[in-house]
Design an enzyme around this catalytic site. Structure first.
Site, mmCIF file in Angstrom:
data_model
loop_
_atom_site.group_PDB
_atom_site.id
_atom_site.type_symbol
_atom_site.label_atom_id
_atom_site.label_comp_id
_atom_site.label_asym_id
_atom_site.label_seq_id
_atom_site.Cartn_x
_atom_site.Cartn_y
_atom_site.Cartn_z
ATOM 1 N N SER A 1 0.821 -1.211 0.000
ATOM 2 C CA SER A 1 0.000 0.000 0.000
ATOM 3 C C SER A 1 0.853 1.258 0.000
ATOM 4 O O SER A 1 0.338 2.354 -0.218
ATOM 5 C CB SER A 1 -0.851 0.033 1.275
ATOM 6 N N HIS B 1 -1.146 -2.657 -7.158
ATOM 7 C CA HIS B 1 -1.863 -2.281 -5.933
ATOM 8 C C HIS B 1 -3.376 -2.260 -6.162
ATOM 9 O O HIS B 1 -3.889 -1.410 -6.885
ATOM 10 C CB HIS B 1 -1.360 -0.902 -5.469
ATOM 11 N N GLU C 1 -3.316 0.287 -9.222
ATOM 12 C CA GLU C 1 -2.138 1.118 -9.479
ATOM 13 C C GLU C 1 -0.987 0.185 -9.885
ATOM 14 O O GLU C 1 -0.700 -0.784 -9.164
ATOM 15 C CB GLU C 1 -1.729 1.901 -8.227
ATOM 16 N N ASN D 1 -3.224 6.237 -1.767
ATOM 17 C CA ASN D 1 -3.023 6.260 -0.310
ATOM 18 C C ASN D 1 -2.353 7.535 0.179
ATOM 19 O O ASN D 1 -2.529 7.920 1.327
ATOM 20 C CB ASN D 1 -2.254 5.023 0.146
HETATM 21 N N1 3HC Z 1 -17.840 -9.805 -2.313
HETATM 22 C C1 3HC Z 1 -19.142 -9.899 -2.599
HETATM 23 N N2 3HC Z 1 -20.073 -9.097 -2.061
HETATM 24 C C2 3HC Z 1 -19.629 -8.155 -1.197
HETATM 25 C C3 3HC Z 1 -18.285 -7.990 -0.852
HETATM 26 C C4 3HC Z 1 -17.351 -8.880 -1.446
HETATM 27 N N3 3HC Z 1 -16.052 -8.834 -1.173
HETATM 28 N N4 3HC Z 1 -18.158 -6.976 0.032
HETATM 29 C C5 3HC Z 1 -19.381 -6.514 0.241
HETATM 30 N N5 3HC Z 1 -20.268 -7.220 -0.464
HETATM 31 C C6 3HC Z 1 -21.700 -7.122 -0.469
HETATM 32 C C7 3HC Z 1 -22.270 -6.848 0.911
HETATM 33 O O1 3HC Z 1 -22.410 -8.027 1.662
HETATM 34 C C8 3HC Z 1 -23.605 -6.237 0.593
HETATM 35 O O2 3HC Z 1 -24.526 -7.263 0.324
HETATM 36 P P1 3HC Z 1 -26.091 -7.125 0.726
HETATM 37 O O3 3HC Z 1 -26.600 -6.030 -0.154
HETATM 38 O O4 3HC Z 1 -26.657 -8.457 0.369
HETATM 39 O O5 3HC Z 1 -26.120 -6.817 2.174
HETATM 40 C C9 3HC Z 1 -23.283 -5.510 -0.682
HETATM 41 O O6 3HC Z 1 -22.059 -6.014 -1.234
HETATM 42 C C10 3HC Z 1 -23.035 -4.044 -0.479
HETATM 43 O O7 3HC Z 1 -23.059 -3.592 -1.747
HETATM 44 P P2 3HC Z 1 -23.859 -2.358 -2.088
HETATM 45 O O8 3HC Z 1 -24.176 -2.497 -3.527
HETATM 46 O O9 3HC Z 1 -24.940 -2.110 -1.117
HETATM 47 O O10 3HC Z 1 -22.803 -1.307 -1.696
HETATM 48 P P3 3HC Z 1 -22.186 -0.286 -2.582
HETATM 49 O O11 3HC Z 1 -22.689 -0.266 -3.960
HETATM 50 O O12 3HC Z 1 -22.272 0.906 -1.749
HETATM 51 O O13 3HC Z 1 -20.683 -0.755 -2.769
HETATM 52 C C11 3HC Z 1 -18.482 -0.591 -2.044
HETATM 53 C C12 3HC Z 1 -19.855 -1.193 -1.759
HETATM 54 C C13 3HC Z 1 -18.024 -0.880 -3.462
HETATM 55 C C14 3HC Z 1 -17.496 -1.256 -1.071
HETATM 56 C C15 3HC Z 1 -18.568 0.968 -1.828
HETATM 57 O O14 3HC Z 1 -19.086 1.222 -0.545
HETATM 58 C C16 3HC Z 1 -17.241 1.652 -1.957
HETATM 59 O O15 3HC Z 1 -16.772 1.957 -3.030
HETATM 60 N N6 3HC Z 1 -16.574 1.964 -0.812
HETATM 61 C C17 3HC Z 1 -15.293 2.603 -0.808
HETATM 62 C C18 3HC Z 1 -14.228 1.555 -0.864
HETATM 63 C C19 3HC Z 1 -12.860 2.168 -1.059
HETATM 64 O O16 3HC Z 1 -12.643 3.357 -1.158
HETATM 65 N N7 3HC Z 1 -11.851 1.283 -1.080
HETATM 66 C C20 3HC Z 1 -10.502 1.680 -1.205
HETATM 67 C C21 3HC Z 1 -9.887 1.829 0.132
HETATM 68 S S1 3HC Z 1 -8.178 2.226 0.052
HETATM 69 C C22 3HC Z 1 -7.412 0.750 -0.192
HETATM 70 O O17 3HC Z 1 -8.001 -0.291 -0.231
HETATM 71 C C23 3HC Z 1 -5.951 0.791 -0.389
HETATM 72 C C24 3HC Z 1 -5.210 0.020 0.658
HETATM 73 O O18 3HC Z 1 -3.869 -0.055 0.251
HETATM 74 C C25 3HC Z 1 -5.268 0.671 2.010
#
Ligand code: 3HC
Length: 295
Positions: free
Chosen positions: A123, A144, A156, A195
């Site tokens: 990261s 990444h 990335e 990040n």
């Molecule tokens: N596989 C399958 N389903 C999953 C899942 C996975 N891994 N994770 C969550 N889900 C499911 C949930 O269980 C939920 O199911 P349900 O509706 O039956 O309860 C559903 O997905 C949630 O999906 P939604 O359609 O309701 O949610 P969103 O459309 O809001 O999408 C998201 C979820 C894509 C995670 C969105 O909230 C998002 O984009 N969040 C930001 C994530 C982000 O910024 N990530 C980057 C972080 S930085 C990083 O990772 C870098 C590292 O180096 C630190």
């Protein structure tokens, strides 16, 4: 190594990111070995892949047959030699600490195929410094992914000082074949692009709460509903893992300076092993109500 030569992908680490990357590779049709240091870690990662594939099938994002076939392609392993013997690409997603990763690369270099590409899902850490541990810095780069890998589009692709252009192109093509959008990061700087922007934002949110200038609920309401982030800042911190955010900041603090000092609240969460969703508790308590962001 060209894209057509890649059949087997080894993923080192079966945690949040490792199992998600293994899932994405298997969904794209690759044979995948997923390796971690303990049987319980690989089994846990494997069960999370199974859960996720079934969830995607329930939502008609793939058929149940496709989900089952993807799971079949994943082999969970503890033995490093067995995990990497046939791998054309090794994607490393072990904990975000330089010494741990260097030890893994030393062991990996002993067992991997000479032609294989090593791609690190670090990261924040220096790609160049990690590559120096290996005998193939020209076939070493950053790859990444973002959490959760199965849902996040971006990858990335980061160059180290000695990475060959051919390596970067192959890894970009592989990311595309995984159904992702690669973005080339031409400079190996701490935290790369996402990040460098995102983790200080999450840290600043922690400073606000540490200094009693805002509550977690207030910060998450404003970041989610006012700033248009898909999740509140603390909700996202719990998704990413407080240990991961902490290690990223700690490294940026060491290399880039005082502006990146981890906030006391974040340190406290790591000390108490309240690492987020994966431990059942972080900024929110997932066994008692979970995320609650007032509108
Ligand atoms: N596989 C399958 N389903 C999953 C899942 C996975 N891994 N994770 C969550 N889900 C499911 C949930 O269980 C939920 O199911 P349900 O509706 O039956 O309860 C559903 O997905 C949630 O999906 P939604 O359609 O309701 O949610 P969103 O459309 O809001 O999408 C998201 C979820 C894509 C995670 C969105 O909230 C998002 O984009 N969040 C930001 C994530 C982000 O910024 N990530 C980057 C972080 S930085 C990083 O990772 C870098 C590292 O180096 C630190």
């Amino acid at each position: 190594m060209e894209l057509e030569d890649i059949n087997t992908v080894a993923v080192l680490g079966a945690g949040n990111m490792g199992h998600g990357i293994a899932e994405v590779a298997a969904m794209a049709g690759y044979d995948v070995t997923m390796r971690d240091i303990k049987e319980e870690f690989v089994q846990n990662g494997y069960e999370q892949i199974e859960w996720s594939l079934n969830k995607l099938a329930e939502k008609d994002q793939l058929s149940q047959d496709e989900a089952d076939a993807a799971l079949e392609r994943v082999t969970p392993l503890v033995d490093m030699a067995e995990a990497v013997a046939d791998a054309d690409v090794v994607i490393e997603a072990v904990p975000e600490q330089m010494e741990i990763k260097k030890d893994v690369y030393q062991e990996l270099e002993e067992h991997a195929n000479d032609e294989a590409i090593f791609a690190t899902n670090t990261s924040s850490l220096s790609i160049t410094e990690l590559a120096e541990v290996t005998e193939r810095p020209e076939r070493f780069c950053g790859m990444h992914f973002f959490n959760p890998p199965v849902r996040m589009d971006l990858v990335e692709v980061i160059t180290g000082a000695e990475t060959a252009e051919e390596t970067l192109e192959t890894i970009e093509e592989l990311a595309e074949d995984f159904g992702k959008t690669p973005v080339r990061v031409h400079k190996d700087s701490p935290g790369f692009i996402v990040n460098r922007i995102l983790v200080p934002l999450m840290n600043e949110a922690c400073w606000l709460v540490s200094e009693d200038e805002a509550t977690i609920a207030e910060v998450d309401s404003t970041t989610k509903y006012g700033m248009g982030l898909p999740m509140g800042s603390f909700e996202l911190g719990d998704q990413v893992g407080n240990d991961v955010s902490y290690h990223v900041l700690d490294y940026m603090h060491e290399v880039l300076g005082a502006a990146y000092e981890p906030a006391p609240l974040l340190e406290e969460k790591v000390e108490n092993e309240e690492l987020g969703k994966k431990t059942g508790k972080g900024f929110y308590d997932y066994e008692n109500g979970g995320v609650d962001i007032p509108t």
